[in-house]
Scaffold this motif. Structure first.
Motif, short mmCIF file in Angstrom:
data_model
loop_
_atom_site.label_atom_id
_atom_site.label_comp_id
_atom_site.label_asym_id
_atom_site.label_seq_id
_atom_site.Cartn_x
_atom_site.Cartn_y
_atom_site.Cartn_z
N LEU A 28 0.80 -1.22 0.00
CA LEU A 28 0.00 0.00 0.00
C LEU A 28 0.84 1.28 0.00
CD1 LEU A 28 -2.82 -0.98 2.50
CD2 LEU A 28 -2.89 -1.01 0.00
N ASP A 29 1.66 1.49 1.03
CA ASP A 29 2.43 2.72 1.18
C ASP A 29 1.51 3.94 1.18
OD1 ASP A 29 4.74 4.17 1.64
OD2 ASP A 29 5.17 4.43 -0.50
N LEU A 30 0.53 3.93 2.10
CA LEU A 30 -0.46 5.01 2.19
C LEU A 30 -0.41 5.65 3.58
CD1 LEU A 30 -3.51 3.21 0.53
CD2 LEU A 30 -2.08 5.01 -0.49
N PRO A 31 -0.61 6.98 3.65
CA PRO A 31 -0.62 7.64 4.95
C PRO A 31 -1.87 7.26 5.75
CG PRO A 31 -1.24 9.18 3.23
CD PRO A 31 -0.85 7.90 2.55
N LEU A 32 -1.72 7.30 7.06
CA LEU A 32 -2.86 7.01 7.94
C LEU A 32 -2.76 7.83 9.21
CD1 LEU A 32 -1.95 5.01 10.54
CD2 LEU A 32 -1.71 3.40 8.69
N GLU A 33 -3.89 7.94 9.87
CA GLU A 33 -3.96 8.51 11.21
C GLU A 33 -4.65 7.49 12.09
OE1 GLU A 33 -4.51 13.29 10.37
OE2 GLU A 33 -6.27 12.09 10.90
N PHE A 34 -4.26 7.48 13.37
CA PHE A 34 -4.94 6.59 14.29
C PHE A 34 -5.06 7.22 15.66
CE2 PHE A 34 -0.48 5.40 14.69
CZ PHE A 34 -0.30 5.27 16.06
N GLN A 35 -6.05 6.74 16.39
CA GLN A 35 -6.25 7.11 17.79
C GLN A 35 -6.33 5.83 18.58
OE1 GLN A 35 -9.88 9.57 17.00
NE2 GLN A 35 -8.96 10.84 18.60
N ILE A 71 -8.61 3.75 13.11
CA ILE A 71 -7.66 4.03 12.04
C ILE A 71 -8.37 4.64 10.85
CG2 ILE A 71 -5.97 3.01 10.45
CD1 ILE A 71 -5.87 0.60 12.47
N SER A 72 -7.77 5.68 10.26
CA SER A 72 -8.22 6.24 8.99
C SER A 72 -7.05 6.16 8.02
CB SER A 72 -8.65 7.70 9.14
OG SER A 72 -9.81 7.79 9.92
N VAL A 73 -7.24 5.45 6.90
CA VAL A 73 -6.21 5.31 5.87
C VAL A 73 -6.61 6.19 4.70
CG1 VAL A 73 -5.03 3.73 4.30
CG2 VAL A 73 -5.68 2.94 6.59
N PHE A 74 -5.67 7.01 4.23
CA PHE A 74 -5.94 7.96 3.15
C PHE A 74 -5.42 7.39 1.83
CE2 PHE A 74 -5.55 10.24 7.10
CZ PHE A 74 -6.73 10.98 7.11
#
Length: 142
Positions: A28-35, A71-74
């Motif tokens: 993938l190599d995709l940015p993500l944010e997580f809490q 998790i949110s994957v962009f």
């Protein structure tokens, strides 16, 4: 005839990657944010690879296995960034190589709604399958 990766059960039968995995994995190599579940702070990371069942991510945060993450994957959607959201649990933690910072985490997706599952499938369809791809060709499809 997959690669041999380990031994299963008391019968000592060898298993392949394809036998062990329920879903194909994709680079993938995709940015993500997580809490961390129930905490307000948001952290960043990279989704290294993934499947419909989970993700391998890299983050500088030190988290123990068993931690639940929102998790949110962009991913690119035309000329915009879209995202899919899932709840996952850290199954394994791997320190990265010397010279780098952080950890790789094996995440099992424990909750994802139908619209986000469709976005995940759409995202995965644009990337190479790790099981059926030359290991030196790991770039996203054009």
């Amino acid at each position: 005839s997959g690669r041999i990766i380990g031994i299963r059960g008391p019968e000592m039968k060898l298993q392949s990657v394809k036998e062990k995995r329920e879903y194909a994995r994709f680079v993938l190599d995709l940015p993500l944010e997580f809490q961390i579940t129930d905490l307000p702070d948001t952290f960043g990371g990279i989704a290294i690879d993934g499947s419909e069942g989970g993700l391998l991510i890299h983050s500088r945060r030190d988290l123990p296995p068993g931690t639940k993450l929102s998790i949110s994957v962009f991913f690119p959607n035309g000329f915009e960034l879209a995202d899919f959201h899932a709840v996952g649990e850290i199954l394994r933690k791997i320190p990265v190589d010397e010279g780098e910072q952080g950890y790789q985490y094996g995440i099992r997706i424990v909750e994802i709604d139908s619209p986000d599952r469709l976005k995940l499938r759409h995202t995965l369809s644009g990337f190479h399958d790790l099981e059926n791809t030359d290991p030196f060709i790991l770039a996203p499809k054009p």
